[in-house]
Design a protein around this motif. Structure first.
Motif, PDB file in Angstrom:
ATOM      1  N   LYS A 127       0.831  -1.212   0.000  1.00 54.19           N
ATOM      2  CA  LYS A 127       0.000   0.000   0.000  1.00 54.19           C
ATOM      3  C   LYS A 127       0.867   1.265   0.000  1.00 54.19           C
ATOM      4  CE  LYS A 127      -3.696   2.489   2.209  1.00 54.19           C
ATOM      5  NZ  LYS A 127      -2.941   3.631   2.734  1.00 54.19           N
ATOM      6  N   ASP A 128       1.743   1.386   1.004  1.00 53.57           N
ATOM      7  CA  ASP A 128       2.579   2.590   1.087  1.00 53.57           C
ATOM      8  C   ASP A 128       4.050   2.316   0.843  1.00 53.57           C
ATOM      9  OD1 ASP A 128       0.599   4.604   1.854  1.00 53.57           O
ATOM     10  OD2 ASP A 128       0.344   3.357   3.626  1.00 53.57           O
ATOM     11  N   VAL A 129       4.418   1.045   0.852  1.00 52.91           N
ATOM     12  CA  VAL A 129       5.815   0.681   0.600  1.00 52.91           C
ATOM     13  C   VAL A 129       5.838  -0.759   0.102  1.00 52.91           C
ATOM     14  CG1 VAL A 129       6.169   0.026   3.049  1.00 52.91           C
ATOM     15  CG2 VAL A 129       8.143   0.555   1.641  1.00 52.91           C
ATOM     16  N   ILE A 130       6.816  -1.033  -0.738  1.00 50.63           N
ATOM     17  CA  ILE A 130       6.951  -2.381  -1.298  1.00 50.63           C
ATOM     18  C   ILE A 130       7.343  -3.382  -0.217  1.00 50.63           C
ATOM     19  CG2 ILE A 130       7.610  -1.563  -3.588  1.00 50.63           C
ATOM     20  CD1 ILE A 130      10.545  -2.249  -2.779  1.00 50.63           C
ATOM     21  N   TRP A 131       7.288  -4.647  -0.570  1.00 48.78           N
ATOM     22  CA  TRP A 131       7.746  -5.688   0.351  1.00 48.78           C
ATOM     23  C   TRP A 131       9.211  -6.034   0.062  1.00 48.78           C
ATOM     24  CZ3 TRP A 131       8.760 -11.214  -0.559  1.00 48.78           C
ATOM     25  CH2 TRP A 131       9.157 -11.865   0.629  1.00 48.78           C
ATOM     26  N   VAL A 132      10.027  -5.861   1.066  1.00 48.47           N
ATOM     27  CA  VAL A 132      11.410  -6.354   1.062  1.00 48.47           C
ATOM     28  C   VAL A 132      11.618  -6.922   2.471  1.00 48.47           C
ATOM     29  CG1 VAL A 132      13.858  -5.752   0.849  1.00 48.47           C
ATOM     30  CG2 VAL A 132      12.167  -4.510  -0.498  1.00 48.47           C
ATOM     31  N   PRO A 133      11.983  -8.179   2.591  1.00 44.06           N
ATOM     32  CA  PRO A 133      12.095  -8.747   3.944  1.00 44.06           C
ATOM     33  C   PRO A 133      13.354  -8.302   4.672  1.00 44.06           C
ATOM     34  CG  PRO A 133      12.670 -10.399   2.300  1.00 44.06           C
ATOM     35  CD  PRO A 133      12.257  -9.174   1.534  1.00 44.06           C
ATOM     36  N   THR A 134      13.253  -8.181   5.976  1.00 44.69           N
ATOM     37  CA  THR A 134      14.437  -7.913   6.800  1.00 44.69           C
ATOM     38  C   THR A 134      15.263  -9.200   6.896  1.00 44.69           C
ATOM     39  OG1 THR A 134      13.328  -6.210   8.098  1.00 44.69           O
ATOM     40  CG2 THR A 134      15.183  -7.307   9.161  1.00 44.69           C
ATOM     41  N   PRO A 135      16.576  -9.122   6.671  1.00 46.07           N
ATOM     42  CA  PRO A 135      17.400 -10.330   6.813  1.00 46.07           C
ATOM     43  C   PRO A 135      17.285 -10.904   8.233  1.00 46.07           C
ATOM     44  CG  PRO A 135      18.682  -8.508   5.902  1.00 46.07           C
ATOM     45  CD  PRO A 135      17.355  -7.940   6.291  1.00 46.07           C
ATOM     46  N   ASP A 136      17.279 -12.238   8.327  1.00 45.51           N
ATOM     47  CA  ASP A 136      17.079 -12.879   9.638  1.00 45.51           C
ATOM     48  C   ASP A 136      18.098 -12.418  10.682  1.00 45.51           C
ATOM     49  OD1 ASP A 136      14.833 -14.238   8.856  1.00 45.51           O
ATOM     50  OD2 ASP A 136      15.943 -15.997   8.159  1.00 45.51           O
ATOM     51  N   SER A 137      19.332 -12.153  10.227  1.00 45.67           N
ATOM     52  CA  SER A 137      20.358 -11.725  11.194  1.00 45.67           C
ATOM     53  C   SER A 137      19.956 -10.404  11.853  1.00 45.67           C
ATOM     54  CB  SER A 137      21.709 -11.563  10.494  1.00 45.67           C
ATOM     55  OG  SER A 137      21.578 -10.626   9.438  1.00 45.67           O
TER      56      SER A 137
ATOM     57  N   GLY B  58       5.817 -12.082   7.903  1.00 45.97           N
ATOM     58  CA  GLY B  58       5.623 -12.357   9.336  1.00 45.97           C
ATOM     59  C   GLY B  58       6.880 -12.703  10.103  1.00 45.97           C
ATOM     60  N   ARG B  59       8.030 -12.583   9.461  1.00 48.74           N
ATOM     61  CA  ARG B  59       9.253 -13.099  10.078  1.00 48.74           C
ATOM     62  C   ARG B  59       9.605 -12.428  11.417  1.00 48.74           C
ATOM     63  NH1 ARG B  59      13.784 -12.821   5.893  1.00 48.74           N
ATOM     64  NH2 ARG B  59      12.139 -13.625   4.550  1.00 48.74           N
ATOM     65  N   ILE B  60       9.307 -11.139  11.578  1.00 48.01           N
ATOM     66  CA  ILE B  60       9.687 -10.463  12.828  1.00 48.01           C
ATOM     67  C   ILE B  60       8.775 -10.926  13.967  1.00 48.01           C
ATOM     68  CG2 ILE B  60       9.872  -8.237  14.006  1.00 48.01           C
ATOM     69  CD1 ILE B  60      10.883  -6.996  11.436  1.00 48.01           C
ATOM     70  N   ALA B  61       7.453 -10.938  13.702  1.00 40.41           N
ATOM     71  CA  ALA B  61       6.515 -11.380  14.756  1.00 40.41           C
ATOM     72  C   ALA B  61       6.766 -12.845  15.112  1.00 40.41           C
ATOM     73  CB  ALA B  61       5.086 -11.160  14.284  1.00 40.41           C
ATOM     74  N   ILE B  62       7.025 -13.655  14.111  1.00 36.27           N
ATOM     75  CA  ILE B  62       7.258 -15.091  14.363  1.00 36.27           C
ATOM     76  C   ILE B  62       8.535 -15.284  15.187  1.00 36.27           C
ATOM     77  CG2 ILE B  62       7.851 -17.298  13.227  1.00 36.27           C
ATOM     78  CD1 ILE B  62       5.824 -16.415  10.983  1.00 36.27           C
ATOM     79  N   ALA B  63       9.588 -14.559  14.846  1.00 35.68           N
ATOM     80  CA  ALA B  63      10.840 -14.680  15.617  1.00 35.68           C
ATOM     81  C   ALA B  63      10.634 -14.199  17.052  1.00 35.68           C
ATOM     82  CB  ALA B  63      11.954 -13.875  14.944  1.00 35.68           C
TER      83      ALA B  63
ATOM     84  N   THR C 221      24.063  -2.824  13.858  1.00 34.57           N
ATOM     85  CA  THR C 221      24.626  -3.159  12.557  1.00 34.57           C
ATOM     86  C   THR C 221      24.933  -4.650  12.487  1.00 34.57           C
ATOM     87  OG1 THR C 221      25.651  -0.994  12.597  1.00 34.57           O
ATOM     88  CG2 THR C 221      26.433  -2.497  10.913  1.00 34.57           C
ATOM     89  N   THR C 222      24.463  -5.269  11.444  1.00 35.72           N
ATOM     90  CA  THR C 222      24.863  -6.652  11.178  1.00 35.72           C
ATOM     91  C   THR C 222      25.590  -6.644   9.833  1.00 35.72           C
ATOM     92  OG1 THR C 222      22.882  -7.184   9.926  1.00 35.72           O
ATOM     93  CG2 THR C 222      22.754  -7.499  12.315  1.00 35.72           C
ATOM     94  N   ASP C 223      26.047  -7.809   9.405  1.00 30.86           N
ATOM     95  CA  ASP C 223      26.735  -7.861   8.108  1.00 30.86           C
ATOM     96  C   ASP C 223      25.797  -7.428   6.987  1.00 30.86           C
ATOM     97  OD1 ASP C 223      28.984  -8.724   9.293  1.00 30.86           O
ATOM     98  OD2 ASP C 223      28.749 -10.849   8.768  1.00 30.86           O
ATOM     99  N   ASP C 224      24.499  -7.689   7.179  1.00 33.95           N
ATOM    100  CA  ASP C 224      23.543  -7.468   6.102  1.00 33.95           C
ATOM    101  C   ASP C 224      22.902  -6.088   6.096  1.00 33.95           C
ATOM    102  OD1 ASP C 224      23.750 -10.069   5.141  1.00 33.95           O
ATOM    103  OD2 ASP C 224      22.301 -10.808   6.601  1.00 33.95           O
TER     104      ASP C 224
END
Ligand code: SAM
Length: 299
Positions: free
Chosen positions: A74-84, A109-114, A209-212
């Motif tokens: 809707k307001d921003v595309i989907w790009v997932p946050t790296p798991d790290s 859902g990766r953030i809520a699931i983690a 900061t992570t590597d990603d």
């Protein structure tokens, strides 16, 4: 991972003038994945960028629905946050089983699931795209946390999430700014973590900061502004405290110089180098050997 690395290479290979354009428009962005999103004046979906991101070999989606990196939202595309970075963001926010985490624009859902699976918290993802909501629900079942990580089809700008104790987001600078007042009105001590983007001139407590990728962390400050009557040992004095986000300034305040609020914790620095440390609860603040009462609220 391949796509992230390739994008780093791409940025490094970008001519200096174009890099300056990226830096000019996005002063805090040092995330190779998201910098190109913002540098693209045509929006988030230039064919080159999307095809680069789609080179990502990470397993996305499931047998029923496979979202594409860069797909419209809707307001921003989907790009997932790296798991790290997901792990680092939740670790820095000290997420624990008593927390309620809300991810604004939750994607797969990766953030809520983690948060539920690895930190024992209750979590909700708010996501506009119903297919992503359904996917996140299936992923929560797969992860064995369907009771704790739930997902709601909703517009984050029209949904009350004020009961969250931790807010996570990966949006855009302009959307973060649009949310800032709402975030500042949340309960003091609420933690906020944002992937890639800051909250304008509200300085983060720290960056992650992570590597990603990079994230930023804030704590909603208690309101300390106003005129306060202090009792410090045998001393009695009044002080005008000004506040901008977590930073405090003091005018006409005896030996008080300035200070800082971290959630409900307050530190007031004194000329003698011995700060007053304490807690703010409504119109009272107090610590060991001192107490103050607000006699007028500040602007
Ligand atoms: C950059 S992705 C981040 C996904 C997830 N939070 C993560 O970090 O992996 C942003 C998500 O926000 C969703 N979104 C965009 N505008 C939204 C809105 N107004 N309300 C709810 N979700 C929205 C998009 O569909 C997309 O899934």
């Amino acid at each position: 991972m391949k796509a992230y690395l390739f994008l780093s290479f791409l940025i490094a290979a970008t001519p200096a003038a174009a890099q300056m354009r990226i830096l000019d428009s996005t002063p805090h962005v040092d995330d190779p994945l998201t910098a190109p999103i913002l540098s693209d004046p045509l929006g988030d979906l230039s064919p080159t960028r999307v095809s680069l991101l789609q080179g990502n070999t990470e397993k996305l989606g499931d047998g029923k629905y496979q979202p594409e990196i860069g797909q419209a939202g809707k307001d921003v595309i989907w790009v997932p946050t790296p798991d790290s970075l997901v792990k680092a963001m939740l670790t820095v926010a000290e997420v624990k089983p008593t927390d309620y985490v809300v991810d604004l624009g939750s994607g797969d859902g990766r953030i809520a699931i983690a948060a539920a699976r690895d930190f024992g918290a209750r979590a909700t993802g708010l996501e506009y795209n119903p297919d992503m909501v359904a996917l996140a629900r299936r992923k929560a079942i797969e992860a064995g946390v369907a009771g704790k990580a739930t997902f709601r089809q909703a517009d984050i700008f029209e949904t009350d999430f004020s009961d969250a104790t931790v807010v996570t987001m990966y949006l855009l600078p302009s959307l973060n700014l649009k949310l800032r007042d709402t975030l500042l009105k949340m309960k003091p001590g609420t933690r906020i973590v944002s992937h890639a983007f800051t909250l304008g001139d509200w300085e983060p407590e720290r960056s992650i900061t992570t590597d990603d990728a990079t994230g930023y962390y804030w704590i909603v400050p208690a309101n300390a502004a106003g005129r306060w009557a202090f009792e410090v040992g045998n001393e009695r004095f009044a002080a005008e405290i000004g506040q901008q986000y977590q930073m405090l300034s003091v005018a006409r305040g005896g030996s008080l110089k300035d200070g800082r609020v971290k959630g409900t914790q307050v530190q007031l620095n004194r000329a003698n180098g011995q700060p007053l440390n304490g807690e703010i609860r409504g119109d009272q603040m107090q610590g060991r050997g001192w107490v103050a009462t607000r006699i007028r609220t500040g602007g």
